[in-house]
Design a protein around this motif. Structure first.
Motif, mmCIF file in Angstrom:
data_model
loop_
_atom_site.group_PDB
_atom_site.id
_atom_site.type_symbol
_atom_site.label_atom_id
_atom_site.label_comp_id
_atom_site.label_asym_id
_atom_site.label_seq_id
_atom_site.Cartn_x
_atom_site.Cartn_y
_atom_site.Cartn_z
ATOM 1 N N ALA A 84 0.836 -1.202 0.000
ATOM 2 C CA ALA A 84 0.000 0.000 0.000
ATOM 3 C C ALA A 84 0.861 1.238 0.000
ATOM 4 O O ALA A 84 1.921 1.261 0.601
ATOM 5 C CB ALA A 84 -0.899 0.017 1.231
ATOM 6 N N GLN A 85 0.405 2.271 -0.664
ATOM 7 C CA GLN A 85 1.017 3.585 -0.586
ATOM 8 C C GLN A 85 0.268 4.385 0.465
ATOM 9 O O GLN A 85 -0.848 4.069 0.833
ATOM 10 C CB GLN A 85 0.916 4.305 -1.946
ATOM 11 C CG GLN A 85 1.627 3.585 -3.079
ATOM 12 C CD GLN A 85 3.118 3.490 -2.860
ATOM 13 O OE1 GLN A 85 3.716 4.388 -2.266
ATOM 14 N NE2 GLN A 85 3.715 2.419 -3.334
ATOM 15 N N LEU A 86 0.897 5.416 0.980
ATOM 16 C CA LEU A 86 0.224 6.266 1.959
ATOM 17 C C LEU A 86 -1.087 6.774 1.378
ATOM 18 O O LEU A 86 -1.158 7.207 0.240
ATOM 19 C CB LEU A 86 1.105 7.468 2.320
ATOM 20 C CG LEU A 86 2.294 7.175 3.233
ATOM 21 C CD1 LEU A 86 3.092 8.440 3.426
ATOM 22 C CD2 LEU A 86 1.836 6.634 4.562
ATOM 23 N N GLY A 87 -2.142 6.680 2.202
ATOM 24 C CA GLY A 87 -3.436 7.177 1.779
ATOM 25 C C GLY A 87 -4.291 6.141 1.096
ATOM 26 O O GLY A 87 -5.381 6.426 0.639
ATOM 27 N N PHE A 110 -5.475 9.421 5.818
ATOM 28 C CA PHE A 110 -6.785 9.243 5.233
ATOM 29 C C PHE A 110 -7.279 10.554 4.638
ATOM 30 O O PHE A 110 -6.869 11.630 5.068
ATOM 31 C CB PHE A 110 -7.789 8.762 6.284
ATOM 32 C CG PHE A 110 -7.312 7.598 7.099
ATOM 33 C CD1 PHE A 110 -7.510 7.588 8.464
ATOM 34 C CD2 PHE A 110 -6.656 6.524 6.510
ATOM 35 C CE1 PHE A 110 -7.073 6.515 9.232
ATOM 36 C CE2 PHE A 110 -6.219 5.456 7.262
ATOM 37 C CZ PHE A 110 -6.428 5.451 8.641
ATOM 38 N N ALA A 111 -8.169 10.450 3.667
ATOM 39 C CA ALA A 111 -8.750 11.646 3.062
ATOM 40 C C ALA A 111 -9.537 12.422 4.109
ATOM 41 O O ALA A 111 -10.154 11.826 4.999
ATOM 42 C CB ALA A 111 -9.656 11.250 1.905
ATOM 43 N N ALA A 132 -19.474 9.661 11.675
ATOM 44 C CA ALA A 132 -18.258 9.426 10.895
ATOM 45 C C ALA A 132 -17.038 9.460 11.795
ATOM 46 O O ALA A 132 -16.960 10.247 12.738
ATOM 47 C CB ALA A 132 -18.138 10.480 9.803
ATOM 48 N N SER A 133 -16.083 8.605 11.509
ATOM 49 C CA SER A 133 -14.821 8.625 12.242
ATOM 50 C C SER A 133 -14.033 9.867 11.869
ATOM 51 O O SER A 133 -14.015 10.289 10.710
ATOM 52 C CB SER A 133 -14.005 7.371 11.903
ATOM 53 O OG SER A 133 -12.693 7.473 12.427
ATOM 54 N N GLU A 134 -13.373 10.465 12.853
ATOM 55 C CA GLU A 134 -12.523 11.627 12.612
ATOM 56 C C GLU A 134 -11.046 11.244 12.611
ATOM 57 O O GLU A 134 -10.178 12.117 12.541
ATOM 58 C CB GLU A 134 -12.781 12.691 13.684
ATOM 59 C CG GLU A 134 -14.191 13.268 13.669
ATOM 60 C CD GLU A 134 -14.491 14.086 12.423
ATOM 61 O OE1 GLU A 134 -13.536 14.533 11.755
ATOM 62 O OE2 GLU A 134 -15.684 14.264 12.111
ATOM 63 N N LEU A 135 -10.749 9.950 12.666
ATOM 64 C CA LEU A 135 -9.360 9.501 12.648
ATOM 65 C C LEU A 135 -8.745 9.789 11.289
ATOM 66 O O LEU A 135 -9.318 9.448 10.254
ATOM 67 C CB LEU A 135 -9.289 8.001 12.950
ATOM 68 C CG LEU A 135 -7.887 7.412 13.119
ATOM 69 C CD1 LEU A 135 -7.199 8.019 14.340
ATOM 70 C CD2 LEU A 135 -7.963 5.888 13.247
ATOM 71 N N ALA A 136 -7.581 10.439 11.278
ATOM 72 C CA ALA A 136 -6.980 10.882 10.015
ATOM 73 C C ALA A 136 -5.665 10.199 9.695
ATOM 74 O O ALA A 136 -5.069 10.482 8.655
ATOM 75 C CB ALA A 136 -6.767 12.396 10.057
ATOM 76 N N GLN A 137 -5.189 9.302 10.576
ATOM 77 C CA GLN A 137 -3.927 8.629 10.282
ATOM 78 C C GLN A 137 -3.841 7.324 11.051
ATOM 79 O O GLN A 137 -4.623 7.046 11.950
ATOM 80 C CB GLN A 137 -2.743 9.544 10.613
ATOM 81 C CG GLN A 137 -1.923 9.217 11.856
ATOM 82 C CD GLN A 137 -2.537 9.696 13.183
ATOM 83 O OE1 GLN A 137 -3.373 10.602 13.214
ATOM 84 N NE2 GLN A 137 -2.117 9.110 14.289
ATOM 85 N N TRP A 138 -2.892 6.494 10.657
ATOM 86 C CA TRP A 138 -2.606 5.222 11.327
ATOM 87 C C TRP A 138 -1.113 4.960 11.242
ATOM 88 O O TRP A 138 -0.506 5.309 10.234
ATOM 89 C CB TRP A 138 -3.378 4.086 10.639
ATOM 90 C CG TRP A 138 -3.263 2.779 11.357
ATOM 91 C CD1 TRP A 138 -2.364 1.762 11.108
ATOM 92 C CD2 TRP A 138 -4.047 2.346 12.476
ATOM 93 N NE1 TRP A 138 -2.540 0.747 11.991
ATOM 94 C CE2 TRP A 138 -3.574 1.072 12.843
ATOM 95 C CE3 TRP A 138 -5.096 2.915 13.203
ATOM 96 C CZ2 TRP A 138 -4.112 0.348 13.905
ATOM 97 C CZ3 TRP A 138 -5.627 2.190 14.248
ATOM 98 C CH2 TRP A 138 -5.140 0.926 14.589
ATOM 99 N N PRO A 139 -0.480 4.394 12.284
ATOM 100 C CA PRO A 139 -1.044 3.930 13.551
ATOM 101 C C PRO A 139 -1.252 5.079 14.527
ATOM 102 O O PRO A 139 -0.837 6.211 14.274
ATOM 103 C CB PRO A 139 0.031 2.965 14.059
ATOM 104 C CG PRO A 139 1.313 3.517 13.513
ATOM 105 C CD PRO A 139 0.964 4.067 12.158
ATOM 106 N N ARG A 177 -11.576 15.686 16.165
ATOM 107 C CA ARG A 177 -11.783 16.326 14.854
ATOM 108 C C ARG A 177 -10.671 17.313 14.515
ATOM 109 O O ARG A 177 -10.342 18.211 15.274
ATOM 110 C CB ARG A 177 -13.122 17.045 14.819
ATOM 111 C CG ARG A 177 -13.370 17.823 13.524
ATOM 112 C CD ARG A 177 -14.766 18.395 13.466
ATOM 113 N NE ARG A 177 -15.756 17.331 13.317
ATOM 114 C CZ ARG A 177 -17.077 17.549 13.305
ATOM 115 N NH1 ARG A 177 -17.539 18.764 13.442
ATOM 116 N NH2 ARG A 177 -17.913 16.538 13.161
ATOM 117 N N GLY A 178 -10.074 17.131 13.322
ATOM 118 C CA GLY A 178 -9.059 18.049 12.821
ATOM 119 C C GLY A 178 -7.673 17.847 13.405
ATOM 120 O O GLY A 178 -6.751 18.617 13.104
#
Length: 252
Positions: A84-87, A110-111, A132-139, A177-178
């Motif tokens: 996988a590539q980032l995103g 994530f978008a 909606a989930s507000e999670l924008a990255q992993w891990p 959020r954000g």
């Protein structure tokens, strides 16, 4: 150049592979003899996230001659091994056969979510179905996050105690959020490497705001102290906003 880098005692290594999961850069793998090995020096950032999970003490950070850590090369390596590539989402056929970092630790962004009205802090969102989930990255677990991850630069950062998201039903909308996120438990985690990692994260990135979310229980205050000390050691001037979540789900 002489720098910090991981060293592996093969006699102590039991092949559990926990270090390969903890290393977000994919620098460690299990070889054909069921022992942990360093893939390339340039993939190891020297921060020692893997130390906290090793059950036998086979890992330690030393200083020796080694090429500089290459963030771009590490990211490309992780993306290649996880498929996988980032995103993007990882391929269902991503292999973790002992010769790659764990796909579950691969760095991903994530978008952005579609904007929705923000309810007052502590208020329950309107009953309009699933939120909606507000999670924008992993891990997100502090053991696994990398201070070099590109999504930590130019961000609002949230450091949250593990229990906050369970006690506060509107955690995503009210607090997350954000923001970019790292979670930890100051009581149950082995926090030995946390101070160094947080200090590096704050020092090397532009952090617009820093929020710490903790539970009202006394043991949770250690996370606040840890973050404040990391800010001090980073040499930056960043105000730390502290939100305290009660066990009844109310925010102080």
């Amino acid at each position: 150049m002489k720098r910090k880098i991981i060293e592996i005692n093969r006699q102590l290594c039991n092949g559990c592979a926990l270090c390969t999961t903890a290393c977000a850069e994919g620098a460690l793998v299990i070889d054909s003899e069921n022992k942990a090995v360093l893939v390339k020096d340039i993939f190891c950032d020297g921060l020692g996230a893997c130390l906290d999970v090793c059950p036998t003490g086979a890992l330690k950070v030393i200083e020796r001659e080694a090429p500089a850590f290459d963030e771009d090369a590490a990211l490309a390596h992780v993306a290649k091994q996880s498929g996988a590539q980032l995103g993007t989402q990882p391929s269902q056929h991503s292999a973790h056969n002992g010769h790659a970092g764990c796909p579950g630790s691969a760095m991903r962004s994530f978008a952005p979510r579609a904007a929705t009205p923000t309810p007052p802090l502590g208020a329950s969102p309107a009953a309009t179905g699933s939120q909606a989930s507000e999670l924008a990255q992993w891990p997100v677990q502090l053991h696994l996050v990398s201070p070099q991850a590109p999504y930590f630069n130019n961000c609002d950062l949230l450091i949250a105690a593990d229990c906050c998201a369970f006690a506060l039903g509107s955690f995503h909308q009210d607090i997350l959020r954000g923001k970019r996120l790292a979670i930890a438990c100051p009581k149950l985690d082995d926090t030995g490497g946390y101070l160094e990692k947080l200090t590096e994260l704050i020092k090397r990135n532009t952090i617009y705001s820093l929020t710490v979310a903790i539970m009202e229980v006394p043991c949770c205050r250690g996370l606040k102290s840890l973050v404040e000390e990391a800010v001090r050691l980073s040499g930056k001037t960043i105000a730390v906003r502290v939100l305290t979540v009660g066990i009844d789900g109310k925010v102080a």
